[in-house]
Each structure stands twice: as C-alpha cells, then as structure tokens.
Design a protein around this motif. Sequence first.
Motif, PDB file in Angstrom:
ATOM      1  N   LYS A  76       0.780  -1.230   0.000  1.00  0.00           N
ATOM      2  CA  LYS A  76       0.000   0.000   0.000  1.00  0.00           C
ATOM      3  C   LYS A  76       0.818   1.289   0.000  1.00  0.00           C
ATOM      4  O   LYS A  76       0.299   2.337  -0.376  1.00  0.00           O
ATOM      5  N   THR A  77       2.070   1.236   0.449  1.00  0.00           N
ATOM      6  CA  THR A  77       2.810   2.484   0.578  1.00  0.00           C
ATOM      7  C   THR A  77       3.077   3.128  -0.779  1.00  0.00           C
ATOM      8  O   THR A  77       3.271   2.446  -1.785  1.00  0.00           O
ATOM      9  N   SER A  78       3.053   4.457  -0.774  1.00  0.00           N
ATOM     10  CA  SER A  78       3.442   5.204  -1.970  1.00  0.00           C
ATOM     11  C   SER A  78       4.836   5.802  -1.809  1.00  0.00           C
ATOM     12  O   SER A  78       5.366   6.400  -2.742  1.00  0.00           O
ATOM     13  N   ASP A  79       5.434   5.615  -0.624  1.00  0.00           N
ATOM     14  CA  ASP A  79       6.792   6.111  -0.368  1.00  0.00           C
ATOM     15  C   ASP A  79       7.786   5.055  -0.847  1.00  0.00           C
ATOM     16  O   ASP A  79       8.389   4.330  -0.057  1.00  0.00           O
TER      17      ASP A  79
ATOM     18  N   PRO B 263       4.642  10.290  -3.973  1.00  0.00           N
ATOM     19  CA  PRO B 263       4.569   9.727  -2.627  1.00  0.00           C
ATOM     20  C   PRO B 263       3.723  10.619  -1.719  1.00  0.00           C
ATOM     21  O   PRO B 263       4.005  11.804  -1.554  1.00  0.00           O
ATOM     22  N   GLU B 264       2.678  10.046  -1.159  1.00  0.00           N
ATOM     23  CA  GLU B 264       1.781  10.759  -0.253  1.00  0.00           C
ATOM     24  C   GLU B 264       1.174  12.002  -0.913  1.00  0.00           C
ATOM     25  O   GLU B 264       0.968  13.038  -0.269  1.00  0.00           O
ATOM     26  N   ARG B 265       0.904  11.897  -2.213  1.00  0.00           N
ATOM     27  CA  ARG B 265       0.238  12.969  -2.953  1.00  0.00           C
ATOM     28  C   ARG B 265      -0.925  12.351  -3.725  1.00  0.00           C
ATOM     29  O   ARG B 265      -0.725  11.698  -4.749  1.00  0.00           O
TER      30      ARG B 265
ATOM     31  N   ASN C  43      -7.394  12.125   5.398  1.00  0.00           N
ATOM     32  CA  ASN C  43      -6.198  11.518   4.819  1.00  0.00           C
ATOM     33  C   ASN C  43      -5.230  12.636   4.463  1.00  0.00           C
ATOM     34  O   ASN C  43      -5.476  13.409   3.529  1.00  0.00           O
ATOM     35  N   ALA C  44      -4.128  12.709   5.209  1.00  0.00           N
ATOM     36  CA  ALA C  44      -3.166  13.800   5.022  1.00  0.00           C
ATOM     37  C   ALA C  44      -2.510  13.782   3.650  1.00  0.00           C
ATOM     38  O   ALA C  44      -1.925  14.781   3.227  1.00  0.00           O
ATOM     39  N   SER C  45      -2.597  12.652   2.940  1.00  0.00           N
ATOM     40  CA  SER C  45      -1.975  12.558   1.618  1.00  0.00           C
ATOM     41  C   SER C  45      -2.833  13.188   0.528  1.00  0.00           C
ATOM     42  O   SER C  45      -2.362  13.384  -0.593  1.00  0.00           O
TER      43      SER C  45
END
Length: 321
Positions: free
Chosen positions: A173-176, A274-276, A309-311
């Motif tokens: 799941k991570t985008s980083d 990432p996180e965008r 969701n902070a992203s």
Amino acid sequence: MAESKSVVMAALIANGAIAIMKFAGFLLTGSAAMLSETYHSISDTGNQVFLLIGLRYGGREADRRHPFGYGKAQFFYAFLVSVFLFGIAGWESAKHGINALMGSGGHGGGGEAVEFLWLSFQPPGGFDPILVNYTVLLLGIAFESWAFSKAYAGMKTQIEENDWSGMREAFRKTSDVTTLTALTEDTIALVGLVLALAGIFLEQQTGNAVYDALAALLIGIMLMGFAVALAWENKRLILGESLPRDEEEKLRAIVEDREEVDRIVDFRTVYFGPERIVVSADVEFHPGSDGTDLDATITEIEEAMKAANASVRTVYLEPEV
C-alpha cells in the motif's frame, strides 16, 4: 520527504563505507571475489544516488507543464534502481556463483599480480585472505544493520500513521517507494552479508569451495527476486494506481454521508507522487441547493477529505444536475 532523505543518506553512507572496505580487502589480498563484491557495493551505492536524484527532482513545485508536480519522478527513479541496479547486481552475483560451481570461477589472491581497470599491481602479501574477508564482512554487517534500523524506523512510522497490519500490508500500500526501496535493499544486503559469511566459514571448515559458490548464487537469486517485486510495485504507481479500496471507501463515505448529497455519479483517486493523492468526484446534490450553499458544502467536503487523509492534496468535486 525529510524522513525519506535521512533513510537514503544512511544507506548511502553505509554502502559507500562497505564498498571502500571491500576494495581495501581486494588491494590487500588480490581476491577476485572481493573485487566482485566491491562492484556489488558500488552498485548499491549507485542505488542511493538515484533515489536522492528522485527525491530532489520529485520535490520541485508544480508548473504549467506539470500541474500536479513532479512527485512521480520518485517512482521512475526507484523503478530504475529495481531494474538496472538490483537486476545487474543480482545477475552478476548469480553468474559468479554458477561459474564457481562449474569450476570456472575462484577467489583469486594467492600473491599473484592482479588487475584493476588499466592498472596491474602486486598485492603486498602477508595478509590472510580469510581473516580479511571476515573483517570486511563483519564490519559490513555492522554498517548495514545501522542503515537497516533507520529504514525500518521510517517504514514503521508509516505503518503506525496508516494503521496498517505490518510490513506485508505496507509493501502493498505504501506510496513512499524511496523508503521502501532503501529498506528492501538494506534487508537484502544484510542477509547477503550473512550468507557470504556463512559460505566462507563453511568453506574454511570443510575445504569445499561449493559453499561459497552456493552463497553467491543464493544472493544473486534473492537480489533478482526482489528486483522483480520492487519493479512491480513501482509500475503500479507509475501507471497511476488508485488508493487501496478500503481507504478509498473512507473518502467516498465522507461525500455519501452528507445530507445534501443525492448520489455519487463518479469517484476516482490517483497517486501523483509519494503521499500525494488527487481526488475527483462527480456528485448529484438534492434539488433546491442554491449556489452559495453548494459552494460552502463542496468546500466542507474537500476539507473533510484532507483531514481524513493527510496525503490528499487536491480535490475536484463537480456538482451534477
């Protein structure tokens, strides 16, 4: 971004130091295997350089040509790392192991003249290759353990922030991808050093070089396997993957739960870095909503999504008649 950069810098320092130690071991013993490992560590150091380029390039502000920013650059450079550097290092290591198993490879050394690039020189002698190898590998484990702890802490923070079940869910799941790639590389490097140490130890105890060759082959297979997995993870993000279904449903529920909303016509999310995350929704509102009330409602929905969701960086909510 700052946390990802610190993880990459730790890996860069560790791999650079290990490359220097392995090259010193080659200079002292003339070991062909140690020279091969030097190239491997130089390749690992190159990984971090590519990731740093991705972080720097991906941090550029949005402009006319790239209205959503340059965040996907990190996906691209991480993809290059997985395909070219991981793949090359894995293939070379596996090839070295296969050649050794077939009797066409070897450790080198023994006081014979060795060549590096266009230079030819005689090792000084008086150094036990086994002891040099042990020293280099143990120091390498120490450096890689430090880099691994930094990358693991970075990924652990993401797991806690997103309430994921563990590393397996984070990998999916991570985008980083920068932190993910650094963590994967540090894990492989650490396991590889342990395998190399075990192979050298078993070879010393039994006098059978097959153990060292098997260690090299296993390291190569492991590198290539993770290269494929990382390439796949980066591919999904480069192509513009949406949020995982459960996380997307949370954002969708924010819209559906508003009493002014009749129904959602269309709802889409996509990673632009990432996180965008960019959210786009076509929504039918109940008849009778005037323009002023509608604008206020849309603004409240957008703010609620960003709070949930902070992203979420950009929300396009289009009212349908």
